[in-house]
Design an enzyme around this catalytic site. Structure first.
Site, PDB file in Angstrom:
ATOM      1  N   HIS A  65      -3.026   2.594  -6.068  1.00  0.00           N
ATOM      2  CA  HIS A  65      -4.219   1.782  -5.821  1.00  0.00           C
ATOM      3  C   HIS A  65      -4.396   1.748  -4.301  1.00  0.00           C
ATOM      4  O   HIS A  65      -3.408   1.741  -3.565  1.00  0.00           O
ATOM      5  CB  HIS A  65      -4.050   0.323  -6.255  1.00  0.00           C
ATOM      6  CG  HIS A  65      -3.763   0.104  -7.700  1.00  0.00           C
ATOM      7  ND1 HIS A  65      -2.500   0.170  -8.210  1.00  0.00           N
ATOM      8  CD2 HIS A  65      -4.575  -0.221  -8.729  1.00  0.00           C
ATOM      9  CE1 HIS A  65      -2.541  -0.094  -9.506  1.00  0.00           C
ATOM     10  NE2 HIS A  65      -3.793  -0.332  -9.856  1.00  0.00           N
ATOM     11  N   ASP A  85      -2.170  -0.761  -2.657  1.00  0.00           N
ATOM     12  CA  ASP A  85      -0.703  -0.552  -2.658  1.00  0.00           C
ATOM     13  C   ASP A  85      -0.300   0.213  -1.420  1.00  0.00           C
ATOM     14  O   ASP A  85       0.733  -0.060  -0.822  1.00  0.00           O
ATOM     15  CB  ASP A  85      -0.183   0.351  -3.793  1.00  0.00           C
ATOM     16  CG  ASP A  85      -0.743   0.097  -5.141  1.00  0.00           C
ATOM     17  OD1 ASP A  85      -1.030  -1.063  -5.439  1.00  0.00           O
ATOM     18  OD2 ASP A  85      -0.874   1.074  -5.904  1.00  0.00           O
TER      19      ASP A  85
HETATM   20  C1  XLS Z   1      -2.292  -2.661 -15.615  1.00  0.00           C
HETATM   21  C2  XLS Z   1      -2.714  -1.277 -15.507  1.00  0.00           C
HETATM   22  C3  XLS Z   1      -2.816  -0.733 -14.102  1.00  0.00           C
HETATM   23  C4  XLS Z   1      -3.580   0.563 -14.106  1.00  0.00           C
HETATM   24  C5  XLS Z   1      -4.113   0.964 -12.774  1.00  0.00           C
HETATM   25  O1  XLS Z   1      -1.960  -3.157 -16.665  1.00  0.00           O
HETATM   26  O2  XLS Z   1      -1.875  -0.485 -16.293  1.00  0.00           O
HETATM   27  O3  XLS Z   1      -1.559  -0.591 -13.545  1.00  0.00           O
HETATM   28  O4  XLS Z   1      -2.798   1.607 -14.599  1.00  0.00           O
HETATM   29  O5  XLS Z   1      -4.947   0.010 -12.234  1.00  0.00           O
END
Ligand code: XLS
Ligand code: NI
Ligand code: NI
Length: 440
Positions: free
Chosen positions: A101, A104
Site C-alpha cells: 500500500h 506502508d
Molecule cells: C484486508 C485486505 C488488504 C488488501 C489490500 O483485509 O486483505 O490487506 O489485501 O488492501
C-alpha cells in the site's frame, strides 16, 4: 546487500521432503516443471509489505510486541530501512515479487502534497532496489481506510471532499505502481460499506463507487499503465457490511455499471470464509468467467470470526485451491500468490517471518503437486464428465441450443417418465482426494 536478517546468511534452498531442516524448502522447488510450467511460474509468490515490515504484533488488547531492526530513525529513515529489509528478505527467501500500500512504504505527511513527496522519494529508492535485485512488484494499492478521513468510506463517503481526496490518492498510488512496473493494481474497499442503514443511501453509494472506479479506468488509459486492475472482495471488517461482499457480488456490480471488462478479482482465502464460502468456491466462481486475477494466500481460523490472516498450512485447502486455479486457462496469469498473512503475536522474532513464508510456499507447492496428479489421472474429472454426460444427448443439446420449448419438454416427459436416481458419490470422491494427499 544490507543485513536485517543476520541469522540467514545464504538463500533458503530446496532440500526435498526428506529434509528435516526448518529453514529449507521440502516441496517448493522453483525450477521443478509441473504441467509445462515451473513452480515459480505457477505461483509468482509475493511478500506483502504491510504484514511483513509494518506488522508489530499489536492487537485489540495489546500494543506493538515485536522489536525490528529496521524501525530506527525518523519516519523517512524507517521507510528506507524497511524497504531495504524487504528486498533482502525477498532475495533470501526466493520470493520474486512484493506488494504494498502507498502508506506502508512511505509515511503519510502533514499535507497531501507532503505525502506525495514522501511516496515519490521512496519509489525512487524502490526502483533502484528492484533493478539491483531483480525482485518485482506484483501489485500496488492505496490505503484508503486507515486515516480517520476515511471513517465513512473513500469512494462511498457521503462527503464529496473525502471522495476527491481518495481519488487523488489512488491516482498517485497508481502512478507509483506504474513507475515501478507493477503488474497489477488492487482495489480493496476497506471502508466501502456501511455500519447502519439508518444513515446510509445505499443506491447513492453504489453509484459513487462506480464513478470512483471509472476515474481509475480513465486514468489508466490516459497514462498507458498496462497493469491488470483487481478488486478484492471481503464481506465485512472493518465495516459491518462491505459492498464488495464476494466474487459473485463484485462481478454483478461490475456488469451493472459497465466496468466488467476492466477488472479481474483478487481472491483472499480468509475473506472467502468470512463470506461463508470456501476458498475454492470463490476461485471457482472467478475462474468460470476467466476473472481469476490474483490470490491473497492466507487462511482463517475455524473458531474465530474475523480476518486472522494466518499463513496457509492446510494442505487440503491448498490442494482444493490449486484444482480450482487449474480451471482457468493459463492459471493465475500475470497475478500471483501474495502472502497477505501475518505471524501470531507470540512469534516475536524476525526469523519467524522466514518460517512462516517457507511453510506457506511449501503448503502451496504440495497442493500443486497433489492437484496435478489428480488432474493427470482424471481422478475427479472423469466422474464429473460422466455425471453430466446426458447433456450430450439430443435432448440436452436441444435445450442448450435454445431450441427446446416448455411444450416440447412436457411432451418428452410424458413419454419418458421419471429420471433414475443417481449417486453423487461424495464420500467416494472425498476418499479419493485423501488417498492422493496421503500418497503424494
Ligand atoms: C484486508 C485486505 C488488504 C488488501 C489490500 O483485509 O486483505 O490487506 O489485501 O488492501
Ligand atoms: Ni488481502
Ligand atoms: Ni484480509
Amino acid at each position: 546487500m544490507s543485513d536485517y536478517f543476520p541469522e540467514i546468511q545464504s538463500p533458503i534452498l530446496f532440500e526435498g521432503p526428506q529434509s528435516r531442516k526448518p529453514l529449507a524448502f521440502k516441496w517448493y522447488d522453483a525450477n521443478r516443471v509441473i504441467g509445462g510450467k515451473t513452480m515459480a511460474e505457477h505461483f509468482r509468490f509475493a511478500v506483502s509489505f504491510w504484514h511483513t515490515f509494518k506488522g508489530t504484533g499489536a492487537d485489540m488488547f495489546g500494543p506493538a510486541a515485536w522489536a525490528r531492526s529496521w524501525n530506527a530513525g525518523s519516519p523517512m529513515e524507517i521507510a528506507g530501512h524497511a524497504l531495504r529489509a524487504n528486498f533482502e528478505f525477498c532475495q533470501k527467501l526466493g520470493a520474486p515479487f512484493y506488494c504494498f500500500h502507498d502508506r506502508d512504504i512511505a509515511p503519510e505527511g502533514g499535507t497531501f502534497a507532503e505525502s506525495c513527496k514522501n511516496l515519490d522519494a521512496i519509489v525512487a529508492q524502490a526502483k533502484q532496489l528492484q533493478n539491483d535485485t531483480g525482485i518485482k512488484l506484483l501489485w500496488g494499492t492505496a490505503n484508503c481506510f486507515s486515516n480517520p478521513r476515511y471513517t465513512h468510506g473513500a469512494g462511498t463517503n457521503p462527503d464529496v471532499h473525502a471522495f476527491a481526496y481518495a481519488a487523488a490518492q489512488v491516482k498517485h498510488a497508481m502512478d507509483a505502481t506504474h513507475e515501478l512496473g507493477g503488474e497489477n493494481y488492487v482495489f480493496w474497499g476497506g471502508r466501502e460499506g456501511y455500519e447502519t442503514l439508518l444513515n446510509t443511501d445505499y443506491k447513492q453509494e453504489q453509484e459513487q463507487f462506480a464513478a470512483f472506479l471509472q476515474l481509475a479506468v480513465d486514468h489508466k488509459k490516459k497514462t498507458g499503465f498496462t497493469g491488470q486492475f483487481l478488486i478484492e472482495p471481503k464481506p465485512k471488517e472493518p465495516t459491518k457490511h462491505q459492498y464488495d461482499f464476494d466474487t459473485a457480488t463484485v462481478l454483478g456490480f461490475l456488469r451493472a455499471h459497465g466496468l466488467y471488462e476492466h477488472f479481474k478479482i483478487n481472491i483472499e482465502a480468509n475473506h472467502a470464509t468470512l463470506a461463508g464460502h470456501t476458498f475454492e468456491h470463490e476461485l471457482t466462481v472467478a475462474a468460470a468467467e476467466g476473472k481469476l486475477g490474483s490470490i491473497d494466500a492466507n487462511q482463517g481460523d475455524m473458531l474465530l470470526g474475523w480476518d486472522t490472516d494466518q499463513f496457509p498450512s492446510n494442505l487440503y485447502s491448498t490442494t482444493a485451491a490449486m484444482l480450482a486455479v487449474f480451471q482457468q486457462e493459463g492459471g493465475i496469469g500475470v497475478g500471483g500468490f501474495n502472502f497477505d498473512a501475518k505471524c501470531r503475536r507470540g512469534s516475536v522474532d524476525a526469523l519467524d517471518l522466514f518460517y512462516a513464508h517457507i511453510g506457506g510456499m511449501d503448503a502451496f507447492a504440495r497442493g500443486l503437486i497433489v492437484a496435478d496428479k489428480i488432474a493427470a489421472d482424471n481422478a475427479l474429472a472423469n466422474f464429473v464428465a460422466e455425471r453430466y454426460a446426458s447433456w450430450k444427448s439430443p435432448l440436452g443439446q436441444e435445450i442448450l441450443a435454445g431450441k427446446a420449448t416448455s411444450e416440447s419438454l412436457e411432451a418428452w416427459v410424458m413419454q419418458h417418465g421419471e429420471p433414475k436416481p443417481k449417486s453423487g458419490r461424495q464420500e467416494m470422491l472425498e476418499t479419493i482426494l485423501n488417498d492422493y494427499l496421503i500418497g503424494a
